[in-house]
Scaffold this motif. Structure first.
Motif, PDB file in Angstrom:
ATOM      1  N   THR A  76      -8.118  54.837  29.069  1.00  0.00           N
ATOM      2  CA  THR A  76      -7.437  56.131  29.040  1.00  0.00           C
ATOM      3  C   THR A  76      -6.923  56.299  27.623  1.00  0.00           C
ATOM      4  O   THR A  76      -6.692  55.303  26.931  1.00  0.00           O
ATOM      5  CB  THR A  76      -6.216  56.143  29.986  1.00  0.00           C
ATOM      6  N   PRO A  77      -6.728  57.548  27.203  1.00  0.00           N
ATOM      7  CA  PRO A  77      -6.192  57.751  25.840  1.00  0.00           C
ATOM      8  C   PRO A  77      -4.907  56.960  25.629  1.00  0.00           C
ATOM      9  O   PRO A  77      -4.713  56.362  24.583  1.00  0.00           O
ATOM     10  CB  PRO A  77      -5.958  59.255  25.780  1.00  0.00           C
ATOM     11  N   GLY A  78      -4.056  56.938  26.653  1.00  0.00           N
ATOM     12  CA  GLY A  78      -2.770  56.237  26.498  1.00  0.00           C
ATOM     13  C   GLY A  78      -2.975  54.775  26.175  1.00  0.00           C
ATOM     14  O   GLY A  78      -2.446  54.233  25.201  1.00  0.00           O
ATOM     15  N   LYS A  79      -3.779  54.125  27.004  1.00  0.00           N
ATOM     16  CA  LYS A  79      -3.988  52.678  26.806  1.00  0.00           C
ATOM     17  C   LYS A  79      -4.615  52.429  25.443  1.00  0.00           C
ATOM     18  O   LYS A  79      -4.251  51.509  24.716  1.00  0.00           O
ATOM     19  CB  LYS A  79      -4.891  52.116  27.900  1.00  0.00           C
ATOM     20  N   ALA A  80      -5.597  53.278  25.108  1.00  0.00           N
ATOM     21  CA  ALA A  80      -6.304  53.062  23.848  1.00  0.00           C
ATOM     22  C   ALA A  80      -5.346  53.208  22.672  1.00  0.00           C
ATOM     23  O   ALA A  80      -5.339  52.392  21.758  1.00  0.00           O
ATOM     24  CB  ALA A  80      -7.449  54.055  23.736  1.00  0.00           C
ATOM     25  N   LEU A  81      -4.536  54.256  22.725  1.00  0.00           N
ATOM     26  CA  LEU A  81      -3.628  54.481  21.587  1.00  0.00           C
ATOM     27  C   LEU A  81      -2.577  53.386  21.495  1.00  0.00           C
ATOM     28  O   LEU A  81      -2.223  52.945  20.405  1.00  0.00           O
ATOM     29  CB  LEU A  81      -2.950  55.838  21.731  1.00  0.00           C
ATOM     30  N   LYS A  82      -2.087  52.953  22.646  1.00  0.00           N
ATOM     31  CA  LYS A  82      -1.105  51.845  22.621  1.00  0.00           C
ATOM     32  C   LYS A  82      -1.721  50.650  21.916  1.00  0.00           C
ATOM     33  O   LYS A  82      -1.104  49.989  21.093  1.00  0.00           O
ATOM     34  CB  LYS A  82      -0.690  51.472  24.043  1.00  0.00           C
ATOM     35  N   GLU A  83      -2.967  50.388  22.277  1.00  0.00           N
ATOM     36  CA  GLU A  83      -3.682  49.235  21.701  1.00  0.00           C
ATOM     37  C   GLU A  83      -3.797  49.403  20.183  1.00  0.00           C
ATOM     38  O   GLU A  83      -3.555  48.491  19.418  1.00  0.00           O
ATOM     39  CB  GLU A  83      -5.066  49.190  22.348  1.00  0.00           C
ATOM     40  N   LYS A 103       3.731  60.601  22.862  1.00  0.00           N
ATOM     41  CA  LYS A 103       3.920  60.310  24.282  1.00  0.00           C
ATOM     42  C   LYS A 103       2.942  59.218  24.708  1.00  0.00           C
ATOM     43  O   LYS A 103       3.273  58.288  25.436  1.00  0.00           O
ATOM     44  CB  LYS A 103       3.646  61.581  25.061  1.00  0.00           C
ATOM     45  N   LEU A 104       1.694  59.332  24.204  1.00  0.00           N
ATOM     46  CA  LEU A 104       0.666  58.380  24.616  1.00  0.00           C
ATOM     47  C   LEU A 104       0.920  56.988  24.043  1.00  0.00           C
ATOM     48  O   LEU A 104       0.630  55.983  24.664  1.00  0.00           O
ATOM     49  CB  LEU A 104      -0.712  58.876  24.160  1.00  0.00           C
ATOM     50  N   ILE A 105       1.473  56.982  22.827  1.00  0.00           N
ATOM     51  CA  ILE A 105       1.660  55.657  22.200  1.00  0.00           C
ATOM     52  C   ILE A 105       2.723  54.850  22.914  1.00  0.00           C
ATOM     53  O   ILE A 105       2.647  53.629  22.994  1.00  0.00           O
ATOM     54  CB  ILE A 105       2.046  55.828  20.706  1.00  0.00           C
ATOM     55  N   GLY A 106       3.742  55.536  23.430  1.00  0.00           N
ATOM     56  CA  GLY A 106       4.784  54.782  24.124  1.00  0.00           C
ATOM     57  C   GLY A 106       5.712  54.128  23.112  1.00  0.00           C
ATOM     58  O   GLY A 106       5.816  54.557  21.968  1.00  0.00           O
TER      59      GLY A 106
END
Length: 1975
Positions: A1361-1368, A1401-1404
């Motif tokens: 998901t974009p969220g997981k990818a961006l966090k990574e 928001k996605l990066i967390g």
């Protein structure tokens, strides 16, 4: 009954726990009913998990009975019952078995048995055995009875007997008769299952009891017992059993099966091992050497007594064995010899397999001692050697036995043969492979022809046994020369033999029938033979060396020693052809007679005519006659003798000679040509072979003779003759003929040794042609023999050796051609089988033929003493000597005397250098001794494994190399047999474990089968899976699939039952995972060849595949064919057959070959390969570096679809050949598109191998090919399959990290192109994996590539998901490598440009530092919006294809968007006031300010002195708190979103003041402030409080001011936010800060002060608060911090705060407060309700007046009250600090603060007790602090802060907080003050000459360029603000959905503008700030 009605209503589980027994009884009854009806998977069961133990241990007897019944039903039906085993079984043992009621005990027993049925036998048994130690005899009796019942019902397979038998003797000693009786019954039951195995453990019990037992045992029926109750997993067995019962008892049918069901228990297993080494007499070693035989006898008797123990503890018995061996070998007293032999027998039977390592030393000595005639000595020796044989394998001692068989002494020969016969009985077809049978049969054949009858008899018996065990098929070939009488005698012996595996012959037959597919071993039909052979190979393939190269030529079934092919009788009518023709020599007269009978008279007359024409005519007639003759009537010898008659071979006319030679060939082909005939002609033929005209005819004749008389014999004769004459031409041509003949006939049976000596002669010849022929012959031999051949020529001259090597190099990778002559014309069906079976011998033979030196005599006692010397230098000398002895000898015999023990002790030398030297000697030893090193594996190999645990890396590496060198020679079987390896793994040494597991993971996949002992390693493997050391865990996980591959999932899973439940679950999960990755076992080579080519060589590429399979399996044979073992090992050094394919000699034929297509299309080939990989039939293409088996597998797969010549290039060891291959592939790419696509998976795999090459040119070429390849594929619109992608992309991504730019660029280009043939979203996942690499370049490049993907394909490309990818991705912002950080930042900025603020928001959550870096970068990118996309567009033209217009619109990004909207609005010029112009310098450049997010790039005008009167002119002034935005509020109702955007972007500013201003601005607008969620507020408060507490802020020049502004901001947030949210946030923050150990107490204190502030506001806000939510938060808080825990806190503030809050709520809401507990799920577990009730009660009791007073004072006094109560304690604490040396200053500061806060506090009592000096010190200190702080305050601002503000604001800093934000008294301040300030600032900053560009990007208005340290602390300061990011998200939503709601709010704020003067102040301040930010 009032009580009853209460509990009747309770649910069942609560009834079961009730304190009334009746309630419990009722509960149990209902539970029983429930358990009988609910579904076995129902969640209901779990409710009762904790209760079942209470069911069985109920204190009330009546209830307990019911409870037991319910428990039994539970265990029977619940799927989770297993979890309760331990506690319930223990409850049953301790609380049920002691009950007087029989029914209770019965149920207890049933419960135990039911647990066993649900597979929990071990746990139950453990509890029952514990019960045997109970003091209560009742319990003991019940436990024994339960065990007996379990055993009788479930059998000994399920109930493990060893622990029970261990405690039996103790039970027989019990005082209680009941216990003894029950024990007796148990012993009888055990006897029923294991019979006599029970006797040894019970031999020491009371004789009376033993006698009674014996009597009982006699009565036990002899029928095998059967299991009558079955586990859940044995349901089929159960069904079968029930069928039998129904059929009336057990019919015979069941018998066989059931026999298997009862495992044969070995008595040895049940015994306790005894340690005897320490019990040896102290003077044993002296006595045994004593002169007097009586003393020696005493010593031996002591040992004999000790070794009578049936099981001995393992230990180091080397010394003991050594002295016993010496007695056996050297002692003159035969009695002592017998005694010592008995001792050895005892040791061997007591140690079993553990004695194996000493067997090799002792066997030769015992066998040679058989020369003694005395029967008792012979008998003792026989017993000893038989016992020793059982501890080792025939393979290991075969060398020694064979050596003794040639002894001259007949008794030794006889006893050795008898020993062999006895040993064979213990063998099975698989443990007696041909490689062993061959030497033994050869030696025994000599024995049956011996002159001594007893030797002959013994020989017959041994051969008979061999025949019985291995079957005629295997043995017959070796008996070909035996005459019929003797053969019958052997068969007769065979029939009498009784094998160990089955006492009566029938049984033996049956036992043996199993491995041989149900055929009796003596089948004669060919088909039968074949099946037997195949099947026999299965049970123990590890003992059978697989065929060397199944593609190679078959051998004749007949080895050199024996003529005739195997099983000649079985070949029907073709038999006679293969039988060798024996013929006596005929005299010349007889010959003439015979010839005359068949030849025309004229022919005979003209044979010796003087005229050559007549001779020629005679020859022609001769030829015709021969052509017409029948085979049966052709007198070959007579004819050839006629031809040899004068002039014979001296014929001078070449035509006659040619004819004559041709006739010889004809006779040999057509007649029954014997060796006798051959000898007549061969000499002549050899003489003519070099002749130019007749040479070819001579060769033809020799070939015909070789076919008739077999090549081995012919070749030997021919070569001997050639080298006995001087003619070099004949010699070279003979060798050439031989080279060809070998190719045509195959290599089997050739006498390598004889050839080698002749070849050596040839190599030394002066004539170059002879040398060349010899080298060519060696090349051909190399095809069959392999690398070992080179060993013979190591000592040749270097020049010659290099020629030989070059020839070998040519042959590498070629496979021996299939034989076309010889055997092929005879063999009907069985030729093939013969071939492959036989093939195994070649390599072995060669190595066996090496001339080996015996170095035994050089290993002297002195040398051994040297190696063990105390002085390390002398030890080193000793080791050096050994190394040189081995070096000189090159190849040695296995006899190395005492060397093993000496070297073993050096392996744990304290001097690591010596350890390494010893390891290198052992490596040398392995090479020198070859396969014979096997016998030293146990005593030298295993100690090397111990060295793998060394802490030094280089020592471990050396040990690993040594182990590998050994394994290469010995195969793996020796290592895996026995317990040694598992003992090593058991040691908890992380190094040892990880190295050993790594080694096993490397070796196991190559084996086709392993000894069962591997199972012993599994428990230790499991403990490694949970090792503390991460590397060990990883290695264990890697090894898991390979263990499973051999042992199977079931066995592995079963082995987990011994683990703790938690571990078991984890291990089982890992097993499941491993099961998915489990590789298939390597296929047996024979099958491989038939699968690929269906026979010998029809398929063009089959040999390669066979070879590949073969090399995989080479390491496991018991006597591995060292040729292969070498190959296997060598290829790992890329120097061996497989690793290196060399191009064949380029002949014309080869060149023609190259014309065809290079990729052959095999229909469905690719699909099949994928299926194979999915089904794990082949290895999954997944590795860190490619191991040989991967390369081999690829080679095999390619063989069917890649042109042979190209494949040779592709797998050549030399990189230039790879370049050639790539060039060819590039050339053929366009023309062979379909071919390329059909082999694409293989091509990509091969290219991944090239990525691991170190040669850059290959890599560049590979990348060039890939670019072209992917272009072609995208044109063809091909889509990569998952399989192709996953086996290629990860390896391509590794190359992105190459140091060379040009390569990286290429790889990136390829990745771009790949997106056209493989979905970008899937690419994304692979590239994301690449970011986890250790290589920083790779991480950076991958991150950039991810950015490009997102830019080209939008956010949907991000996986999962974009969220997981961006966090990574965001995690890399904190990377230690600068380029990686930059790449990560750039990538996220790219995403930001596409996706806007959503990114945050996605990066967390990011760390503050990372967040600030990111915000900084986003701001910078916003400065040059257009630049970025253009640059990317130039770089990546290919990417543009599927970008939608929408995406490019998005990319413009909010950053530019915002400013442009503002500008539009501004340009509309809607403000009338703006008409009044203000000088440029004093205008606010709003454009600049808006875009300025802290790092400003715009030019600042240099400041000029101005007339400042202009300032007083009316000016359009923004509302003070809203910086640079407010002037436009009115005209921007349309674009509120962008305004909010603007403010928000300021919140994220790097400049702290801008940020605080922006926040203040947000929180001023109430409707906006109310939108902040609890989460956002929590983060915001956390950030602000942390900032206030940061000591570095105070060090800044304007630190005071910052803290003051933050203070005000906090107040504003508290007042303006949604009250529910902020209260909730504060409670959460408090909870977190109290939980976090790292959090400072100050932090929690400030959070509590904020809470107090909220409490004061409660009376006004109570109605707007969602009380339910607040109470839920308080409930959660109290759950985390119960009262007790809070009381333990150092400070009592938290508990006070909580009480105050609750008290205030109660007071404001009254009893209604209790209605607000709706959100709390189970109120009863909450302390909150109780607390509220107490407070309510308390307030009701109090009179009203007190409450009134409270309200008058208002909530503001709460804080004071709280603190006064504790005032004394606080002051005491402070004075304590002042009194201590270290904390004096801190104490004084605190006292000052305290006095300031509580001006009325009385500190007199504390001072008056102290000395006058102390009092004055305190007063002086306080004064100092006061002056200091006031001074600071004055500098910081021109005005103070009013007392009332101080009271309400949160007292934070220890400084007096002061500010310049407006003058609170409202008086105006003249401009001169500011002018002065400006001047000072200018000077201080050197503004005039400071250029923008020089500014460090992150400095802000708080930093001073002169002081770098400050700069860094301000960076930290910025990062604090990253906490605010959530508020930005909040507004992201606002622009979308709440324009309408808030517009009015925003508008109104503009109206509230205050007096012009005040605003001028503000404006000036604003200017000042902008300037200072320009520093």
């Amino acid at each position: 009954m009032g009580d009853d009605s209460e509990w009747m209503k309770l649910p069942i589980d609560q009834k079961c726990e009730h304190k009334l027994w009746k309630a419990r009884l009722n509960g149990y009854e209902e539970a029983l009913k429930l358990f009988q009806k609910i579904d076995d998977k129902s969640p209901e069961w779990s409710k009762y998990l904790g209760l079942i133990k209470k069911f069985v241990t109920d204190s009330n007897a009546v209830a307990q009975l019911k409870g037991l019944e319910a428990a039994l039903a539970y265990v029977e039906n619940a799927h989770v019952a297993g979890k309760t085993t331990g506690e319930v079984a223990s409850g049953v043992v301790n609380k049920v078995f002691n009950q007087p009621k029989a029914r209770a005990k019965e149920l207890g027993v049933d419960i135990c048995l039911m647990y066993i049925e649900i597979e929990k036998g071990e746990a139950v048994q453990e509890e029952l055995l514990k019960g045997l130690d109970n003091k209560n005899p009742k319990i003991i009796v019940a436990c024994i009875e339960t065990l007996r019942k379990a055993l009788s019902e479930f059998g000994s397979k399920i109930i493990s007997l060893k622990p029970i038998i261990k405690v039996l003797p103790k039970l027989f000693e019990s005082r209680e008769k009941a216990v003894r009786d029950e024990a007796k019954l148990l012993a009888v039951e055990i006897y029923r299952w294991i019979r006599d195995a029970l006797r040894p453990p019970l031999q020491n019990i009371n004789s009376v009891q033993l006698k009674e037992l014996e009597e009982e045992w006699v009565k036990v029926s002899s029928a095998a017992p059967k299991q009558t109750r079955f586990l859940r997993s044995q349901q089929e067995l159960k069904a079968k059993f029930e069928q039998q019962q129904a059929a009336g008892g057990d019919g015979d049918g069941g018998d066989d099966d059931e026999e298997e069901a009862v495992p044969q228990v070995d008595a040895y297993e049940l015994l306790e091992a005894v340690e005897i080494l320490s019990k040896l007499p102290k003077d044993f070693y002296e006595k045994i050497e004593a002169k007097k035989w009586q003393e020696r006898k005493e010593a031996l008797e002591a040992v004999e007594l000790l070794v009578k123990n049936p099981k001995l503890e393992s230990g180091d018995y080397a010394d003991l064995v050594k002295v016993l061996k010496k007695v056996v070998g050297k002692d003159t007293n035969v009695m002592l010899v017998a005694l010592a032999a008995k001792c050895l027998a005892g040791l061997a039977s007591g140690l079993r397999k553990k004695f194996g390592q000493y067997a090799g030393h002792v066997v030769p000595t015992i066998l040679e001692k058989f020369k003694e005639k005395k029967p008792q000595v012979v008998q003792a020796l026989q017993e000893a050697i038989d016992a020793i044989f059982l501890t080792t394998t025939l393979q290991n001692i075969s060398e020694d036995v064979l050596a003794v068989m040639d002894n001259k002494n007949p008794t030794i020969k006889q006893q050795t043969s008898l020993f062999i016969a006895r040993s064979f009985r213990h063998c099975t077809p698989s443990t007696l492979p041909k490689s062993l049978l061959k030497p033994f049969c050869a030696a025994l054949l000599k024995h049956i022809n011996d002159s001594a009858p007893e030797v002959r008899d013994a020989g017959f018996e041994a051969l008979g046994t061999a025949l019985k065990v291995a079957g005629e098929k295997a043995v017959n070939p070796f008996l070909a020369d035996v005459d019929k009488l003797k053969l019958d005698r052997i068969k007769e012996c065979a029939e009498k033999v009784e094998l160990v595996y089955g006492k009566k012959t029938g049984a033996a037959e049956k036992k043996e029938g199993k491995p041989v597919a149900g055929k009796t071993p003596a089948l004669s039909g060919t088909a039968g033979d074949k099946e037997i052979k195949d099947a026999a190979a299965k049970p123990g393939p590890q003992k059978k060396a697989p065929a060397v190269k199944p593609g190679g030529p078959p051998k004749k079934s007949k080895p050199a020693a024996a003529a005739g092919t195997g099983g000649a009788g079985a070949k029907g009518k073709k038999g006679p052809e293969t039988k060798e023709i024996f013929e006596s020599e005929l005299s010349i007269e007889v010959c003439e007679e015979k010839a005359a009978a068949v030849l025309p008279a004229s022919c005979i007359q003209q044979l010796d005519s003087g005229n050559w024409k007549e001779r020629l005519a005679s020859m022609e007639e001769f030829q015709k006659a021969v052509e017409l003759m029948e085979r049966s009537e052709m007198p070959c010898q007579a004819l050839v003798r006629m031809l040899a008659k004068k002039p014979g071979w001296k014929e001078t006319n070449f035509q006659v000679m040619q004819m004559k030679l041709h006739i010889v060939a004809l006779i040999a082909q057509k007649g029954n040509f014997s060796k006798t005939s051959a000898q007549v002609v061969l000499d002549g033929l050899v003489d003519k072979v070099g002749d130019v005209k007749c040479g070819s005819n001579a060769k033809e004749a020799m070939t015909a003779i070789a076919e008739a008389c077999q090549l081995p014999w012919t070749a030997e004769q021919v070569v001997a003759m050639a080298f006995s004459q001087k003619n070099p031409k004949n010699q070279s041509e003979t060798l050439n003929w031989l080279s060809n003949a070998i190719k045509e006939f195959g290599f089997s049976g050739l006498n390598v040794k004889a050839f080698i000596s002749n070849v050596k002669t040839a190599l030394a010849a002066t004539n170059p042609a002879v040398r060349t022929s010899a080298i060519t012959l060696l090349g051909v031999m190399y095809l069959y023999v392999g690398p070992p051949l080179r060993m013979f020529f190591e000592d040749e001259k270097p020049a010659l050796l290099s020629q030989i090597d070059a020839e070998f190099e040519k042959m590498q990778g070629q496979t021996a051609p299939a034989p076309t002559r010889g055997i092929s014309r005879h063999s009907g069906g069985s030729g093939d089988d013969g071939e492959e079976e036989e093939q195994e011998d070649v390599g072995n033979d060669v190595v066996d033929l090496l001339p080996r030196t015996d170095i035994g005599d050089k290993i002297t006692a002195e040398l051994v003493a040297k190696i063990g010397d105390k002085n390390w230098k002398i030890r080193k000398e000793g080791l050096d000597e050994v190394a040189s002895i081995i070096n000189d000898a090159k190849f040695i015999q296995p006899n190395i005397g005492e060397l093993p023990a000496a070297l073993k002790s050096r392996l744990n030398d304290s001097n690591k250098i010596l350890v390494q030297q010893t390891l290198s000697i052992l490596q040398q030893l392995a090479t020198a001794m070859g396969p014979n090193i096997k016998q030293h594996v146990k005593n030298l190999g295993i100690p090397v494994i111990t060295v793998l645990g060394d802490s030094k890396n280089n020592v471990r590496a050396a040990a690993l190399a040594t182990v590998n060198a050994w394994a290469e020679q010995t195969g793996m079987k020796e290592w895996l047999e026995g317990e040694d390896l598992s003992e090593e793994l058991k040691k908890e040494n992380p190094f040892l474990r990880q190295e050993l597991l790594g080694w096993l993971a490397d070796k196991l996949p190559t084996l086709r089968s392993v000894p069962s002992d591997l199972l012993l390693c599994v428990p230790h493997l499991y403990s490694c899976l949970e090792d503390r050391n991460g590397d060990v865990r990883k290695k264990a996980q890697d090894a898991l699939p390979f263990f499973m591959m051999h042992l199977g999932f079931e066995k592995m899973a079963k082995a987990t039952s011994k683990l703790k439940p938690t571990s078991k679950d984890q291990v089982l999960a890992m097993l499941e995972k491993a099961k998915a990755n489990m590789p298939a076992k390597p296929a047996p080579p024979a099958k491989a060849s038939s699968r690929v080519g269906g026979g010998a060589a029809p398929a063009k590429f089959q040999p390669a595949s066979a070879l590949a399979e073969d090399s995989g399996s080479n390491t496991m044979e018991s006597k591995p064919d060292p040729k292969k073992a070498k190959v296997g090992g060598a290829s790992s050094k890329t120097k061996g057959v497989q690793g290196k394919k060399v191009l064949n000699k380029p002949t014309l034929k080869e060149d023609d070959d190259k014309s065809g297509p290079i990729f052959i299309i095999v229909p469905n080939g690719k699909e099949q390969r994928m299926k194979d990989e999915k089904g794990l039939k082949v290895l999954k293409w997944n590795f860190t570096t490619p191991r040989d088996e991967y390369i081999e597998q690829l080679k095999t797969q390619m063989s069917s679809c890649v042109a042979k010549w190209l494949q040779d290039e592709m797998f050549h060891a030399d990189f230039q050949h790879h370049n050639k291959a790539l060039a060819v592939m590039i050339e053929h790419l366009e023309n062979e598109k379909d071919g390329v696509i059909s082999c694409l998976d293989l091509i990509l795999k091969w290219l991944t191998l090239r990525f691991f090459d170190t040669n850059t040119s290959v890599l560049m070429k590979t990348l060039e090919y890939l670019k072209l390849l992917f272009n072609m594929l995208s044109q063809e619109e091909y889509h990569l399959t998952e399989n192709e992608a996953s086996s290629f992309i990860p390896y391509l991504i590794i190359k992105v990290g190459e140091p060379k730019d040009v390569i990286r660029k290429d790889v990136r280009a390829i990745l771009n192109r790949m997106c056209l043939i493989y979905p970008a979203s899937k690419m994304f996942t692979f590239i994301m994996e690449g970011t986890k690499s250790k290589n920083s370049k790779q991480r950076a490049e991958c991150l950039e590539e991810l950015g490009c993907l997102v830019e080209s394909y939008g956010m949907n490309v991000c996986q999962p998901t974009p969220g997981k990818a961006l966090k990574e991705m965001a995690t890399h912002i904190g990377d230690r490598d600068n380029t990686v950080r930059n790449a990560a930042l750039n990538t996220i900025v790219t995403v930001y440009n596409v996706h806007g603020d959503q990114v945050f928001k996605l990066i967390g959550n990011l760390s503050e530092k990372d967040m600030s870096m990111l915000e900084e970068r986003i701001k910078r990118s916003a400065k040059r919006p257009s630049a970025a996309p253009v640059r990317q567009a130039e770089e990546k033209p290919q990417r543009i294809q599927n970008i939608s217009a929408n995406a490019s619109m998005l990319r413009k990004g909010p950053a530019e968007d915002m400013s442009s909207k503002l500008n539009q609005n501004r340009n509309m010029g809607s403000h009338s006031e703006t008409a009044h112009t203000v000088p440029r310098e004093f205008q606010l450049d709003l454009d600049e300010i808006e875009n300025d997010n802290g790092t400003v790039k715009c030019e600042m005008p240099a400041l000029v002195q101005h007339k400042l009167d202009d300032i007083f002119e009316p000016v359009l002034i923004p509302e003070p708190k809203i910086r640079a935005v407010s002037p436009h509020f009115d005209d921007m109702h349309s674009s509120i979103a962008s305004t909010i955007n603007c403010v928000i972007s300021q919140v994220a500013s790097g400049d702290i003041n801008t940020s605080i201003q922006a926040l203040a601005q947000l929180f001023q607008v109430e409707s906006l402030a109310r939108e902040a969620s609890a989460g956002v507020l929590k983060d915001l408060m956390h950030g602000l409080i942390t900032l206030m507490l940061d000591s570095r802020v105070e060090d800044l020049e304007e630190g005071e001011q910052v803290i003051r502004s933050v203070n005000l901001l906090v107040l504003r947030v508290l007042e303006k936010s949604d009250q529910t949210n902020i209260l909730s946030a504060l409670l959460l923050l408090l909870q977190d800060s109290l939980l976090a150990t790292a959090s400072s107490p100050k932090f929690s204190e400030l959070v509590m002060k904020c809470l107090w502030r909220m409490v004061r506001l409660l009376p006004e806000t109570i109605n707007s608060i969602n009380l339910d939510r607040i109470l839920l938060d308080i409930h959660i808080f109290m759950k985390v911090f119960p009262k007790e825990k809070l009381k333990q806190c150092k400070s009592e503030f938290p508990i006070r705060t909580l009480k105050t809050l609750l008290h205030t709520l109660c007071k404001l809401k009254g009893p209604k407060i209790l209605d607000h507990l709706t959100m709390i799920e189970n109120k009863n577990e909450s302390e909150l309700e109780a607390h509220l009730c107490r407070v309510m009660k308390h307030s009701m009791d109090q009179t009203g007046s007190k409450a009134d007073k409270d309200t008058e004072k208002g909530a503001s006094r709460i804080e004071e009250k709280a603190s006064k109560a504790k005032v004394n304690d606080i002051l005491a604490e402070i004075f304590k600090k002042i009194g201590s040396k270290e904390n004096t200053k801190e104490g004084l500061a605190e006292l000052y603060e305290y006095k300031k806060k509580y001006s009325d506090a009385d500190i007199e009592p504390f001072l008056k007790n102290s000395s006058q000096f102390f009092q004055s010190y305190v007063e002086r200190g306080l004064r100092l602090i006061e002056t200091e702080r006031e001074g600071k305050g004055r500098i910081a601002s021109s005005t103070g802060i009013s007392p009332q503000v101080e009271e309400t604001c949160v007292p934070v800093s220890t400084h007096t907080v002061s500010s310049s934000i407006g003058n609170t008294n409202g008086e105006e301040v003249g401009p001169s003050v500011y002018l002065e300030r400006l001047k000072i600032l200018r000077q201080r900053c050197g503004l005039d000459n400071a250029k923008q560009e020089d500014r460090p990007p992150l400095t802000s208005l708080l930093s001073k360029p002169a002081v770098p340290t400050v700069a860094s602390s301000t960076d930290m300061l910025h990062s604090k603000l990253s906490q605010l990011r959530e508020s930005r998200e909040q507004y992201q939503h606002l622009d979308l959905d709440s324009n309408q709601t808030h517009s009015s709010g925003i508008g109104t704020t503009t109206a509230s503008s205050s007096s012009a003067a005040a605003n001028i102040d503000d404006l000036k301040k604003r200017l000042e700030r902008i300037k200072s930010s320009r520093k």
